[in-house]
Write a protein that holds these residues in place. Sequence first.
Motif, PDB file in Angstrom:
ATOM      1  N   HIS A  46      -0.793  -3.045  -1.842  1.00 24.80           N
ATOM      2  CA  HIS A  46      -1.864  -2.578  -0.950  1.00 24.80           C
ATOM      3  C   HIS A  46      -2.097  -3.552   0.207  1.00 24.80           C
ATOM      4  O   HIS A  46      -2.335  -3.123   1.343  1.00 24.80           O
ATOM      5  CB  HIS A  46      -3.142  -2.320  -1.739  1.00 24.80           C
ATOM      6  N   ALA A  47      -1.997  -4.835  -0.059  1.00 25.07           N
ATOM      7  CA  ALA A  47      -2.155  -5.834   1.005  1.00 25.07           C
ATOM      8  C   ALA A  47      -1.023  -5.718   2.025  1.00 25.07           C
ATOM      9  O   ALA A  47      -1.260  -5.789   3.242  1.00 25.07           O
ATOM     10  CB  ALA A  47      -2.198  -7.246   0.410  1.00 25.07           C
ATOM     11  N   ARG A  49       0.760  -3.032   2.676  1.00 25.92           N
ATOM     12  CA  ARG A  49       0.562  -1.777   3.427  1.00 25.92           C
ATOM     13  C   ARG A  49      -0.536  -1.940   4.475  1.00 25.92           C
ATOM     14  O   ARG A  49      -0.424  -1.422   5.585  1.00 25.92           O
ATOM     15  CB  ARG A  49       0.203  -0.632   2.467  1.00 25.92           C
ATOM     16  N   ASP A  50      -1.605  -2.660   4.124  1.00 27.63           N
ATOM     17  CA  ASP A  50      -2.670  -2.928   5.103  1.00 27.63           C
ATOM     18  C   ASP A  50      -2.133  -3.754   6.271  1.00 27.63           C
ATOM     19  O   ASP A  50      -2.432  -3.473   7.432  1.00 27.63           O
ATOM     20  CB  ASP A  50      -3.839  -3.672   4.449  1.00 27.63           C
ATOM     21  N   ASP A  51      -1.330  -4.775   5.960  1.00 19.19           N
ATOM     22  CA  ASP A  51      -0.719  -5.595   7.012  1.00 19.19           C
ATOM     23  C   ASP A  51       0.164  -4.741   7.919  1.00 19.19           C
ATOM     24  O   ASP A  51       0.160  -4.895   9.133  1.00 19.19           O
ATOM     25  CB  ASP A  51       0.115  -6.736   6.416  1.00 19.19           C
ATOM     26  N   GLY A  53      -0.105  -1.525   8.523  1.00 27.26           N
ATOM     27  CA  GLY A  53      -0.959  -0.671   9.343  1.00 27.26           C
ATOM     28  C   GLY A  53      -1.576  -1.426  10.511  1.00 27.26           C
ATOM     29  O   GLY A  53      -1.600  -0.929  11.645  1.00 27.26           O
ATOM     30  N   MET A  54      -2.065  -2.626  10.242  1.00 20.40           N
ATOM     31  CA  MET A  54      -2.675  -3.430  11.313  1.00 20.40           C
ATOM     32  C   MET A  54      -1.628  -3.858  12.330  1.00 20.40           C
ATOM     33  O   MET A  54      -1.887  -3.858  13.545  1.00 20.40           O
ATOM     34  CB  MET A  54      -3.394  -4.648  10.722  1.00 20.40           C
TER      35      MET A  54
END
Length: 154
Positions: A46-47, A49-51, A53-54
């Motif tokens: 999840h981390a 994937r967040d990276d 996206g950002m």
Amino acid sequence: MEFITAEEKETLTQRVEALKAKRPEITARIAEARADGDLKENADYHAARDDQGMNEAEIRRLEERLANVSVASDDDIPDDMVFLGAVVKLRDLDDDDEDLYKLVGEASGSFDADEIEVTASSPMGEALMKARVGETVKVDLPRGTKRFEILELM
């Protein structure tokens, strides 16, 4: 249309390239985390994937900005007029304090310089844009109006 200096455009272009260069690293992190199994409770996945996206959002933002900017040409600007990239010596008329200000399209975030960076879209930047040496500019700030005399262009 936003105006920026050639130096600022180069910095933005380099930033986009650096973000694009991070794509394989982020993809590898996602693949590594995915291999660990259960994705619902996989914090690394999840981390990553967040990276991702950002990173992609910042690439889109910078590419859109680069597509809509115009590089200010020094040839078209009179020598005594404040424009992007100019370093200006100002005197605060309230306390006679003198400081150097640099008019930029986007702040670099560096506080090491001898001059204070002012973006063209800020109240100070708007007041300075196209002003000339010898003029007094009025800047409407949150804590009240300040007046500055333009002493010289560096």
